[in-house]
Scaffold this active site. Structure first.
Site, mmCIF file in Angstrom:
data_model
loop_
_atom_site.group_PDB
_atom_site.id
_atom_site.type_symbol
_atom_site.label_atom_id
_atom_site.label_comp_id
_atom_site.label_asym_id
_atom_site.label_seq_id
_atom_site.Cartn_x
_atom_site.Cartn_y
_atom_site.Cartn_z
ATOM 1 N N SER A 136 -9.631 1.729 2.628
ATOM 2 C CA SER A 136 -8.829 2.698 1.896
ATOM 3 C C SER A 136 -8.012 1.817 1.194
ATOM 4 O O SER A 136 -7.162 2.278 0.328
ATOM 5 C CB SER A 136 -7.921 3.738 2.838
ATOM 6 O OG SER A 136 -7.407 2.981 3.996
ATOM 7 N N LYS A 156 0.886 -1.135 -0.039
ATOM 8 C CA LYS A 156 0.183 -0.079 -0.098
ATOM 9 C C LYS A 156 0.823 1.022 0.014
ATOM 10 O O LYS A 156 1.934 1.079 0.588
ATOM 11 C CB LYS A 156 -0.849 -0.132 1.176
ATOM 12 C CG LYS A 156 -2.064 1.105 1.272
ATOM 13 C CD LYS A 156 -2.787 1.036 2.632
ATOM 14 C CE LYS A 156 -3.860 2.052 2.622
ATOM 15 N NZ LYS A 156 -4.910 1.886 3.888
ATOM 16 N N SER A 191 -9.878 -0.442 7.268
ATOM 17 C CA SER A 191 -9.401 -0.264 5.789
ATOM 18 C C SER A 191 -8.685 -1.504 5.197
ATOM 19 O O SER A 191 -8.356 -1.621 3.988
ATOM 20 C CB SER A 191 -8.509 0.913 5.751
ATOM 21 O OG SER A 191 -9.008 2.164 5.515
HETATM 22 N N1 GLN Z 1 -13.325 4.148 6.273
HETATM 23 C C1 GLN Z 1 -12.709 4.759 7.536
HETATM 24 C C2 GLN Z 1 -12.325 6.287 7.297
HETATM 25 O O1 GLN Z 1 -12.660 6.633 6.548
HETATM 26 C C3 GLN Z 1 -11.550 3.908 7.912
HETATM 27 C C4 GLN Z 1 -10.045 4.078 6.901
HETATM 28 C C5 GLN Z 1 -9.232 3.082 7.466
HETATM 29 O O2 GLN Z 1 -9.226 2.160 8.255
HETATM 30 N N2 GLN Z 1 -7.954 3.667 7.060
HETATM 31 O O3 GLN Z 1 -11.530 6.685 8.188
#
Ligand code: GLN
Length: 486
Positions: A151, A76, A175
């Site tokens: 994400s 990532k 994410s």
């Molecule tokens: N979707 C969540 C957010 O927008 C979690 C994101 C994540 O786990 N990095 O913060």
């Protein structure tokens, strides 16, 4: 062309039926042919990958190396990589080359894995759909009109499409697990502190945790073995021994207790997904486990709590991006203040700005007690709920997401709708626990994810339940059409 697991690849490499160079060239060719439609990669590191593959082949030829030696993987783009661009999905870092490797990156390099590239992600990991990336959305390999989740959407799409057998991800509120669920793969988030955050660009430091996306729990165990462990360069790294994750895989579930949080089967859960989850729980019962309903009475506070704590921490973490030390800088500021303002205005996208503003507000002198302090108290209540459950059960089972993959664009105008996609995953981060998402069926042709949650440092239990499930079922073997067609 079928997708191959790390376990299968490692066996083929050892047998000599394939070389790491051939595998790496094949992975690069698949990315070249297929990523135009998916946009899973921000950077492809062809030259470095081929050098690493040749080095791995030399290690293997000498009869050395471990299960990851010579295996192509992706990172990532939140993990710092020396000499390779690290963007975090943001314009503000679109020219940033880190002078050092994240610990996750150096550990996987030491294990012999070959990095073919850096994957697309929501900007600074803020999002659930991969649509907040400066580098454009990622498409879901099961239906390119739909989101792969976020994400870590680029990592999920790259694994689901068979570009690489595994990729790294990070999970602050879901994410890793949410994109794994929406793309029909396995996504494992360890206990907070189990994997070093050194060199992982910070979003919300008390919640961020690195983990892996793979095709099977068995492969997740292999990746975890390489990345888990104490790191003196991360002050929140857990200083406790790393067990042999693969050693427990396959152990009996006889007499084990599965807790089913009643609150996870609420009105928001799509009916077909609920049916898949219920069916998955019967698989554990057939293996000798018992299932019982449990309660997480404060879980409804998890999304609002997270959306105070995470923005608060992000507003502090992201203050370092000011155009002075690294990344994008406004071309022609008239003074220092304008340099800061215009750099941040140009460099950050709308969702990141929304979070920084929310975070600054909840931490401000006048509102700290009303929001931030309350959220910290709610966080404790949520963590206590989980702890109480684990006094009587070994693992919790439920859905990963309320619905399967949604359409790109569908939730972008409504942040609250987007935030609610993480309703079943966020509490796990607030409590710092390990969790996994596994494919467990389909709803209207789209993958459904089963979430398993363990007690703190219960990685082995989570991986073993996941592995036993995958030994009994073949949902993890189902591939999207784009794989068969490649
Ligand atoms: N979707 C969540 C957010 O927008 C979690 C994101 C994540 O786990 N990095 O913060």
């Amino acid at each position: 062309m079928q997708r191959q697991t790390i376990t299968e690849i490692a066996a083929a490499l050892r047998e000599g039926s394939v070389t790491s160079r051939q595998l790496t060239e094949a992975a690069l060719a698949r990315i070249d042919a297929g990523d135009g439609a998916l946009n899973a990669f921000i950077t492809v590191t062809k030259d470095q990958a081929l050098i690493a593959a040749d080095a791995a082949d030399a290690v293997l030829a000498a009869g050395n190396g471990g299960p990851l030696t010579g295996v192509p993987i992706a990172h990532k783009d939140i993990f710092c990589t020396r000499d390779i661009l690290t963007t975090c999905g943001s314009r503000i870092l679109d020219n940033f080359v880190s002078p050092y490797d994240a610990t996750v990156v150096s550990n996987l390099a030491a294990a012999g894995a070959v990095v073919v590239g850096k994957t697309n992600m929501d900007e600074f990991a803020m999002g659930s759909s991969n649509e907040t990336s400066f580098f454009g959305p990622v498409a879901n390999p099961w239906d390119t009109a739909r989101s792969p989740g976020g994400s870590s959407g680029g990592s999920a799409a790259a694994v689901a499409a068979g570009f690489v057998p595994a990729a790294t991800g990070t999970d602050t509120g879901g994410s890793i697990r949410q994109p794994a669920a929406l793309t029909g793969i396995t996504g494992f988030k360890p206990t907070y502190g189990r994997v070093s955050r050194y060199g992982m660009i910070a979003f919300a430091s008390s919640l961020d945790q690195a983990g892996v996306l793979s095709l099977t729990a068995e492969d997740a165990a292999l990746m975890m073995q390489a990345i888990a462990g104490f790191d003196p360069r991360d002050s929140t790294s857990a200083d406790c021994p790393v067990p042999e994750y693969a050693a427990v895989l396959g152990s009996s579930l006889e007499g084990k207790r599965v807790g089913i949080p009643a609150e996870f089967f609420d009105a928001g859960l799509e009916a077909e997904s609920a049916a898949c989850i219920r069916a998955a729980i019967t698989v554990f019962e057939a293996l000798g486990a018992t299932a019982e309903e449990v309660s997480l009475p404060h879980i409804d506070a998890s999304v609002p709590t997270y959306y105070i704590v995470a923005p608060a921490e992000c507003s502090s973490n992201l203050s370092r991006f000011d155009g002075v030390r690294f990344g994008h800088r406004h071309a022609d500021p008239k003074d220092l203040e304008e340099l800061y303002k215009l750099t941040r205005k140009e460099g950050f996208g709308a969702e990141v700005k929304r979070r920084i503003m929310t975070g600054t507000y909840v931490l401000s002198a006048g509102y700290y007690d009303a929001y931030y302090l309350q959220a910290q108290k709610a966080r404790q209540l949520i963590a206590d709920d989980f702890r109480r459950c684990f006094e009587s059960v070994d693992i919790l089972a439920g859905p990963t997401t309320p619905t399967p993959a949604f359409r790109l664009g569908e939730k972008m105008d409504d942040p609250v709708q987007m935030y609610l996609n993480d309703i079943y995953t966020i509490g796990v981060n607030l409590a710092g626990l390990p969790g996994v998402s596994l494919p467990c069926g389909f709803s209207a042709g789209l993958p459904v994810g089963l979430q398993l949650i363990g007690p703190a440092f219960g990685e082995q239990t989570v991986l073993n339940f996941a592995h036993r499930y995958q030994q009994q079922t073949d949902w993890h073997l189902k591939t999207p059409d784009c794989v068969a067609g490649s």
